[in-house]
Design an enzyme around this catalytic site. Structure first.
Site, PDB file in Angstrom:
ATOM      1  CD  GLN A 111      -3.270   0.436   0.389  1.00 24.49           C
ATOM      2  OE1 GLN A 111      -3.657  -0.711   0.570  1.00 24.49           O
ATOM      3  NE2 GLN A 111      -3.855   1.249  -0.472  1.00 24.49           N
ATOM      4  CE  LYS A 114      -2.579  -0.940  -3.748  1.00 32.05           C
ATOM      5  NZ  LYS A 114      -3.786  -1.686  -3.316  1.00 32.05           N
ATOM      6  CE  LYS A 126      -5.643  -3.756   2.816  1.00 34.32           C
ATOM      7  NZ  LYS A 126      -5.784  -3.265   1.433  1.00 34.32           N
ATOM      8  N   GLY A 165     -12.358   0.007   2.825  1.00 33.73           N
ATOM      9  CA  GLY A 165     -12.725  -1.398   2.674  1.00 33.73           C
ATOM     10  C   GLY A 165     -11.648  -2.230   2.009  1.00 33.73           C
ATOM     11  CG  ASP A 166      -8.669  -5.499   1.175  1.00 37.22           C
ATOM     12  OD1 ASP A 166      -8.061  -4.906   0.276  1.00 37.22           O
ATOM     13  OD2 ASP A 166      -8.512  -6.726   1.387  1.00 37.22           O
ATOM     14  CG  ASN A 240     -15.660  -3.101  -4.779  1.00 36.36           C
ATOM     15  OD1 ASN A 240     -14.561  -2.769  -5.185  1.00 36.36           O
ATOM     16  ND2 ASN A 240     -16.682  -2.265  -4.772  1.00 36.36           N
ATOM     17  CB  SER A 385      -9.734   6.172  -0.723  1.00 38.10           C
ATOM     18  OG  SER A 385     -10.585   5.064  -0.569  1.00 38.10           O
TER      19      SER A 385
HETATM   20  P1  NDP Z   1     -14.768  -8.674  -1.824  1.00 34.45           P
HETATM   21  O1  NDP Z   1     -14.870  -9.182  -0.437  1.00 34.45           O
HETATM   22  O2  NDP Z   1     -15.794  -7.769  -2.354  1.00 34.45           O
HETATM   23  O3  NDP Z   1     -14.653  -9.909  -2.831  1.00 34.45           O
HETATM   24  C1  NDP Z   1     -13.632 -10.836  -2.706  1.00 34.45           C
HETATM   25  C2  NDP Z   1     -13.832 -11.928  -3.745  1.00 34.45           C
HETATM   26  O4  NDP Z   1     -12.696 -12.782  -3.763  1.00 34.45           O
HETATM   27  C3  NDP Z   1     -15.025 -12.813  -3.418  1.00 34.45           C
HETATM   28  O5  NDP Z   1     -15.547 -13.318  -4.617  1.00 34.45           O
HETATM   29  C4  NDP Z   1     -14.381 -13.904  -2.589  1.00 34.45           C
HETATM   30  O6  NDP Z   1     -15.105 -15.102  -2.573  1.00 34.45           O
HETATM   31  C5  NDP Z   1     -13.058 -14.085  -3.285  1.00 34.45           C
HETATM   32  N1  NDP Z   1     -12.061 -14.550  -2.325  1.00 34.45           N
HETATM   33  C6  NDP Z   1     -11.670 -13.933  -1.195  1.00 34.45           C
HETATM   34  N2  NDP Z   1     -10.783 -14.660  -0.528  1.00 34.45           N
HETATM   35  C7  NDP Z   1     -10.614 -15.756  -1.249  1.00 34.45           C
HETATM   36  C8  NDP Z   1      -9.820 -16.895  -1.082  1.00 34.45           C
HETATM   37  N3  NDP Z   1      -9.009 -17.044  -0.019  1.00 34.45           N
HETATM   38  N4  NDP Z   1      -9.866 -17.843  -2.041  1.00 34.45           N
HETATM   39  C9  NDP Z   1     -10.681 -17.699  -3.127  1.00 34.45           C
HETATM   40  N5  NDP Z   1     -11.463 -16.636  -3.326  1.00 34.45           N
HETATM   41  C10 NDP Z   1     -11.435 -15.693  -2.408  1.00 34.45           C
HETATM   42  O7  NDP Z   1     -13.309  -8.018  -1.912  1.00 34.45           O
HETATM   43  P2  NDP Z   1     -12.737  -7.022  -3.015  1.00 34.45           P
HETATM   44  O8  NDP Z   1     -13.332  -7.277  -4.333  1.00 34.45           O
HETATM   45  O9  NDP Z   1     -12.772  -5.674  -2.431  1.00 34.45           O
HETATM   46  O10 NDP Z   1     -11.197  -7.471  -3.026  1.00 34.45           O
HETATM   47  C11 NDP Z   1     -10.656  -8.372  -3.989  1.00 34.45           C
HETATM   48  C12 NDP Z   1      -9.164  -8.140  -4.112  1.00 34.45           C
HETATM   49  O11 NDP Z   1      -8.942  -6.782  -4.545  1.00 34.45           O
HETATM   50  C13 NDP Z   1      -8.365  -8.277  -2.817  1.00 34.45           C
HETATM   51  O12 NDP Z   1      -7.081  -8.783  -3.137  1.00 34.45           O
HETATM   52  C14 NDP Z   1      -8.228  -6.834  -2.331  1.00 34.45           C
HETATM   53  O13 NDP Z   1      -7.118  -6.681  -1.492  1.00 34.45           O
HETATM   54  C15 NDP Z   1      -8.039  -6.128  -3.665  1.00 34.45           C
HETATM   55  N6  NDP Z   1      -8.307  -4.701  -3.681  1.00 34.45           N
HETATM   56  C16 NDP Z   1      -9.515  -4.193  -3.268  1.00 34.45           C
HETATM   57  C17 NDP Z   1      -9.742  -2.840  -3.336  1.00 34.45           C
HETATM   58  C18 NDP Z   1     -11.059  -2.245  -2.982  1.00 34.45           C
HETATM   59  O14 NDP Z   1     -11.210  -1.047  -3.174  1.00 34.45           O
HETATM   60  N7  NDP Z   1     -12.026  -3.000  -2.498  1.00 34.45           N
HETATM   61  C19 NDP Z   1      -8.705  -1.903  -3.778  1.00 34.45           C
HETATM   62  C20 NDP Z   1      -7.505  -2.540  -4.256  1.00 34.45           C
HETATM   63  C21 NDP Z   1      -7.333  -3.888  -4.176  1.00 34.45           C
HETATM   64  P3  NDP Z   1     -16.226 -15.364  -1.436  1.00 34.45           P
HETATM   65  O15 NDP Z   1     -17.412 -14.566  -1.862  1.00 34.45           O
HETATM   66  O16 NDP Z   1     -16.431 -16.827  -1.461  1.00 34.45           O
HETATM   67  O17 NDP Z   1     -15.620 -14.890  -0.150  1.00 34.45           O
HETATM   68  O1  2IT Z   2      -5.856  -2.423  -1.359  1.00 35.41           O
HETATM   69  C1  2IT Z   2      -6.379  -1.291  -1.448  1.00 35.41           C
HETATM   70  O2  2IT Z   2      -5.832  -0.371  -2.063  1.00 35.41           O
HETATM   71  C2  2IT Z   2      -7.680  -1.074  -0.820  1.00 35.41           C
HETATM   72  N1  2IT Z   2      -8.243  -2.017  -0.269  1.00 35.41           N
HETATM   73  C3  2IT Z   2      -8.312   0.290  -0.836  1.00 35.41           C
HETATM   74  C4  2IT Z   2      -7.708   1.162   0.220  1.00 35.41           C
HETATM   75  C5  2IT Z   2      -8.373   2.498   0.435  1.00 35.41           C
HETATM   76  O3  2IT Z   2      -7.953   3.141   1.399  1.00 35.41           O
HETATM   77  O4  2IT Z   2      -9.262   2.893  -0.310  1.00 35.41           O
END
Ligand code: NDP
Ligand code: 2IT
Length: 453
Positions: A111, A114, A126, A165-166, A240, A385
């Site tokens: 992060q 990034k 984080k 969020g994450d 997401n 953000s």
């Molecule tokens: P969500 O919780 O909305 O979705 C996560 C998705 O990934 C779900 O479909 C989930 O499945 C699946 N998943 C999570 N853990 C596992 C696992 N151990 N094995 C297999 N599938 C898994 O999270 P996000 O979409 O926000 O995050 C997804 C990725 O993007 C993460 O790596 C996060 O760090 C990254 N990210 C997110 C950001 C954000 O703004 N939200 C910003 C930058 C990066 P299930 O529904 O079964 O749990």
């Molecule tokens: O991994 C990431 O960059 C995030 N989950 C978003 C972090 C944020 O502060 O919006």
């Protein structure tokens, strides 16, 4: 490896041998920085690398909450305040049973670079908990969020540390935590991002990570005389980031053909169109169901149960043009990387953080795959953000169009700085090195300027 970078890695491995994800993130970063060490002796003199791998502060705490049966449950909460050299700590909260110090330290480390790449004044942080939101009622999730915030509130602030969020933390959780923060402090300030637009959130923040990923990927392709139009795309995850990646791919004329969750893989060779995506959003965000249901609703799709147990993931063994891993860390291993290449993949754009193992990275590099690492390609989320923080400070709300335009500009700037750094300090088109180096140079300059802290 250079003696200097090797000794930092040895130190990390010796100090935290049980933190494999953190060691992996540091290894990847140091191999990119290797070439710079001799040209930038001030990094060594001021022990910048030694300081970077040690978080400024780690907070760990008990989170007690009462479930719907009246039973007391205990989880562990964390916040890693990694590096504040270019701004207040900023980064998401993850709620998932796998959460531990290693995972959160790797995320906070990445992060830091990034956030530097976004060009905004945000340091790296984080946090999260091993709490599992799956199967919990809204009231259970609310009580958990309130308890977590009761402790977290004393460590954060709009100019100190701003969580978001994450995995497992979306609009619902941010709302509950924000409500509790206000109640505890009697202050309505932008201490969290990802809030709803009716109470201080920014438009386009939910969309930002997925949209930004596609904007950056489009910029990479454009520089190569290619485009997304008409191209078959693999997307993993269904949360997401995956949902808004699919949405923007559709805007760009591409054909997304897959999704997944932690129990299986969904393949839809006829393409996930806007109607099917709307179904996925309701399924995952409202009904909190499993992606398996998609194949019952749309019989042209196939569902393959997969929980990470086998040596490769069937999602990465499908003929396609581009791949967008949007689920979680290490979801592409060496075998998956080879399968992707055999299936004709030309670009891997990372929506997730560190979705590729070190072995997979090396295979992509060897094969000349265009590989956009998460710290560059998923930076759109934290960038918006940052824009939400700016709006909160001004007590203003910008229109969706204004925010989207800024997001597009930020992703273009990231592409420019990453490809320039790759060309100058590493190899042309090595975006993994370019992102590490460009992110690092700004953090390093800020650290040196502020003395030994
Ligand atoms: P969500 O919780 O909305 O979705 C996560 C998705 O990934 C779900 O479909 C989930 O499945 C699946 N998943 C999570 N853990 C596992 C696992 N151990 N094995 C297999 N599938 C898994 O999270 P996000 O979409 O926000 O995050 C997804 C990725 O993007 C993460 O790596 C996060 O760090 C990254 N990210 C997110 C950001 C954000 O703004 N939200 C910003 C930058 C990066 P299930 O529904 O079964 O749990
Ligand atoms: O991994 C990431 O960059 C995030 N989950 C978003 C972090 C944020 O502060 O919006």
């Amino acid at each position: 490896m250079h003696d200097v970078t090797q000794s930092i890695l040895d130190h990390v491995v010796k100090t935290d041998p049980h933190q494999p994800e953190f060691i992996q993130a540091v290894t990847s970063f140091l191999s990119s920085i290797d070439n710079l060490v001799d040209d930038l002796p001030q990094i060594v003199y001021h022990k910048v690398l030694d300081r970077l791998v040690e978080p400024e502060r780690v907070i760990m705490f008990r989170v007690p909450w009462i479930d719907d049966d009246g039973q007391l449950q205990i989880n562990r909460g964390y916040r890693i305040q990694m590096n504040s050299s270019i701004g207040p700590y900023k980064g998401g909260l993850r709620f998932h049973p796998s959460v531990n110090l290693s995972i959160l330290k790797f995320l906070a480390f990445e992060q830091t670079f990034k956030n530097s790449l976004t060009g905004l004044a945000m340091g790296g942080g984080k946090g999260g908990s091993d709490f599992n939101p799956k199967g919990k009622s809204d009231n259970e999730v609310m009580r958990f969020c309130q308890s977590l915030m009761t402790e977290l509130s004393r460590h954060i602030g709009e100019d100190t540390d701003i969580p978001a969020g994450d995995i497992g933390v979306g609009g619902r959780e941010i709302g509950y935590m924000f409500g509790q923060y206000k109640r505890l402090t009697n202050r309505s300030v932008g201490v969290l991002t990802g809030k709803g637009p009716s109470y201080g959130g920014s438009y386009i923040r939910p969309e930002a990570t997925g949209y930004g990923l596609v904007y950056l990927s489009a910029a990479i392709l454009e520089a190569k005389g290619k485009s997304l139009d008409g191209k078959t795309c693999l997307v993993s995850g269904s949360g997401n980031v995956a949902q808004f990646t699919v949405e923007k791919l559709l805007h760009m004329g591409a054909k997304p053909v897959s999704l997944s969750d932690s129990t299986g893989v969904l393949l839809d060779p006829s393409g996930i169109d806007a109607k099917k995506l709307a179904y996925v959003k309701t399924l995952k965000n409202v009904r909190r169901g499993r992606i398996a249901e998609y194949a019952q609703q749309f019989p042209e799709a196939t569902y393959i149960p997969h929980n990470g147990g086998s040596d490769s993931n069937p999602l990465w063994d499908v003929k396609a043009d581009y791949a967008f891993p949007c689920a979680t860390q290490n979801e592409i291993n060496a075998k998956d990387a080879k399968n992707l290449i055999a299936n004709g993949i030309k670009l891997v754009g990372e929506g997730a953080n560190m979705p590729t193992t070190l072995e997979a990275d090396a295979i992509f590099k060897e094969a000349g795959i265009l590989h956009a690492p998460g710290k560059a390609s998923n930076a759109g989320g934290v960038a918006v953000s940052g824009l939400e923080m700016a709006q909160n400070s001004q007590k203003l709300q910008w229109t969706p169009q204004q925010v989207d335009q800024q997001l597009q500009q930020i992703m273009k700037n990231i592409f420019a700085s990453v490809s320039n750094a790759a060309e100058k300090y590493s190899t042309k088109d090595n975006y993994v090195d370019g992102a590490n180096i460009a992110g690092f140079l700004k953090v390093s300059e800020a650290m040196i300027a502020q003395g030994y802290v």
